[in-house]
Design a protein around this motif. Sequence first.
Motif, PDB file in Angstrom:
ATOM      1  N   ILE A 187       0.838  -1.203   0.000  1.00 57.20           N
ATOM      2  CA  ILE A 187       0.000   0.000   0.000  1.00 57.20           C
ATOM      3  C   ILE A 187       0.871   1.251   0.000  1.00 57.20           C
ATOM      4  O   ILE A 187       0.624   2.203  -0.741  1.00 57.20           O
ATOM      5  CB  ILE A 187      -0.962  -0.005   1.204  1.00 57.20           C
ATOM      6  CG1 ILE A 187      -1.991  -1.131   1.043  1.00 57.20           C
ATOM      7  CG2 ILE A 187      -1.646   1.350   1.371  1.00 57.20           C
ATOM      8  CD1 ILE A 187      -2.838  -1.380   2.270  1.00 57.20           C
ATOM      9  N   ARG A 188       1.938   1.250   0.815  1.00 62.48           N
ATOM     10  CA  ARG A 188       2.844   2.395   0.871  1.00 62.48           C
ATOM     11  C   ARG A 188       3.446   2.657  -0.508  1.00 62.48           C
ATOM     12  O   ARG A 188       3.498   3.793  -0.970  1.00 62.48           O
ATOM     13  CB  ARG A 188       3.970   2.158   1.881  1.00 62.48           C
ATOM     14  CG  ARG A 188       4.865   3.390   2.070  1.00 62.48           C
ATOM     15  CD  ARG A 188       6.175   3.056   2.769  1.00 62.48           C
ATOM     16  NE  ARG A 188       6.997   2.133   2.000  1.00 62.48           N
ATOM     17  CZ  ARG A 188       7.685   2.453   0.888  1.00 62.48           C
ATOM     18  NH1 ARG A 188       7.622   3.669   0.400  1.00 62.48           N
ATOM     19  NH2 ARG A 188       8.409   1.554   0.257  1.00 62.48           N
ATOM     20  N   GLU A 238       1.431   6.791  -6.795  1.00 63.15           N
ATOM     21  CA  GLU A 238       0.320   7.680  -7.140  1.00 63.15           C
ATOM     22  C   GLU A 238       0.687   9.138  -6.892  1.00 63.15           C
ATOM     23  O   GLU A 238       0.368  10.012  -7.701  1.00 63.15           O
ATOM     24  CB  GLU A 238      -0.936   7.306  -6.346  1.00 63.15           C
ATOM     25  CG  GLU A 238      -1.610   6.051  -6.837  1.00 63.15           C
ATOM     26  CD  GLU A 238      -2.833   5.682  -6.018  1.00 63.15           C
ATOM     27  OE1 GLU A 238      -3.037   6.251  -4.916  1.00 63.15           O
ATOM     28  OE2 GLU A 238      -3.589   4.815  -6.474  1.00 63.15           O
ATOM     29  N   ASN A 239       1.363   9.401  -5.782  1.00 61.03           N
ATOM     30  CA  ASN A 239       1.784  10.775  -5.481  1.00 61.03           C
ATOM     31  C   ASN A 239       2.812  11.257  -6.495  1.00 61.03           C
ATOM     32  O   ASN A 239       2.800  12.417  -6.900  1.00 61.03           O
ATOM     33  CB  ASN A 239       2.337  10.869  -4.062  1.00 61.03           C
ATOM     34  CG  ASN A 239       1.264  10.715  -3.008  1.00 61.03           C
ATOM     35  OD1 ASN A 239       0.090  10.982  -3.247  1.00 61.03           O
ATOM     36  ND2 ASN A 239       1.651  10.258  -1.833  1.00 61.03           N
ATOM     37  N   ARG A 290       2.216  14.916 -13.344  1.00 60.56           N
ATOM     38  CA  ARG A 290       1.139  15.518 -14.139  1.00 60.56           C
ATOM     39  C   ARG A 290       1.105  17.029 -13.950  1.00 60.56           C
ATOM     40  O   ARG A 290       0.913  17.778 -14.907  1.00 60.56           O
ATOM     41  CB  ARG A 290      -0.204  14.906 -13.750  1.00 60.56           C
ATOM     42  CG  ARG A 290      -0.420  13.539 -14.327  1.00 60.56           C
ATOM     43  CD  ARG A 290      -1.790  13.008 -14.002  1.00 60.56           C
ATOM     44  NE  ARG A 290      -1.977  11.718 -14.621  1.00 60.56           N
ATOM     45  CZ  ARG A 290      -2.673  10.734 -14.094  1.00 60.56           C
ATOM     46  NH1 ARG A 290      -3.284  10.897 -12.937  1.00 60.56           N
ATOM     47  NH2 ARG A 290      -2.790   9.582 -14.722  1.00 60.56           N
ATOM     48  N   GLU A 291       1.284  17.466 -12.717  1.00 58.60           N
ATOM     49  CA  GLU A 291       1.319  18.905 -12.445  1.00 58.60           C
ATOM     50  C   GLU A 291       2.497  19.548 -13.166  1.00 58.60           C
ATOM     51  O   GLU A 291       2.371  20.634 -13.738  1.00 58.60           O
ATOM     52  CB  GLU A 291       1.411  19.159 -10.940  1.00 58.60           C
ATOM     53  CG  GLU A 291       0.144  18.833 -10.190  1.00 58.60           C
ATOM     54  CD  GLU A 291       0.309  18.924  -8.676  1.00 58.60           C
ATOM     55  OE1 GLU A 291       1.360  19.421  -8.199  1.00 58.60           O
ATOM     56  OE2 GLU A 291      -0.607  18.487  -7.970  1.00 58.60           O
ATOM     57  N   ARG A 292       3.635  18.878 -13.165  1.00 55.90           N
ATOM     58  CA  ARG A 292       4.832  19.403 -13.838  1.00 55.90           C
ATOM     59  C   ARG A 292       4.603  19.507 -15.346  1.00 55.90           C
ATOM     60  O   ARG A 292       4.967  20.501 -15.973  1.00 55.90           O
ATOM     61  CB  ARG A 292       6.032  18.496 -13.538  1.00 55.90           C
ATOM     62  CG  ARG A 292       7.315  18.933 -14.189  1.00 55.90           C
ATOM     63  CD  ARG A 292       7.887  20.140 -13.500  1.00 55.90           C
ATOM     64  NE  ARG A 292       9.185  20.444 -14.110  1.00 55.90           N
ATOM     65  CZ  ARG A 292       9.577  21.663 -14.388  1.00 55.90           C
ATOM     66  NH1 ARG A 292       8.822  22.690 -14.080  1.00 55.90           N
ATOM     67  NH2 ARG A 292      10.739  21.869 -14.954  1.00 55.90           N
ATOM     68  N   VAL A 293       3.967  18.488 -15.933  1.00 55.25           N
ATOM     69  CA  VAL A 293       3.673  18.507 -17.368  1.00 55.25           C
ATOM     70  C   VAL A 293       2.740  19.669 -17.692  1.00 55.25           C
ATOM     71  O   VAL A 293       2.955  20.391 -18.671  1.00 55.25           O
ATOM     72  CB  VAL A 293       3.081  17.158 -17.829  1.00 55.25           C
ATOM     73  CG1 VAL A 293       2.457  17.265 -19.215  1.00 55.25           C
ATOM     74  CG2 VAL A 293       4.145  16.081 -17.820  1.00 55.25           C
TER      75      VAL A 293
END
Length: 138
Positions: A69-70, A76-77, A83-86
């Motif tokens: 899970i970790r 995912e993080n 995605r934010e960087r792109v």
Amino acid sequence: MDENSPLFAIAVAAELAGMHPQTLRQYDRLGLVSPTRTAGQSRRYSMRDVVQLREIAQLSSEGLNLEGIRRILELENEVTGLRERVRTLEAALADEMLARPGRRVFAAGSEGEVVSLRAGTRTQKANQLVVWRPLRRG
């Protein structure tokens, strides 16, 4: 206020996530969820933390161990950050392209090389004819 605002005390976050407060403390120690701390070192959970706690519960009920899970949460993080960087780079590129008159366009040449073109122009097409004749064997 947004989803990352630290709003909830541990008891409220535990109730929203459907867990015992001690489980939240354990997840904090393991680094699965890292709530913000107040000046008095009390944990404050955001809505994003609560959603992540629910995701942990779901993955756990599907049979994944806490290390798995970790790792999933870590990936995912990372994807979210990428995605934010792109998005940031795409916006910067769009701004740059609009700000530069006479900008250049690039294409691939016949040999795979990069060819620089002025905006609105096309590459030269080869109009060569290749004739193939099989070799005659004796």
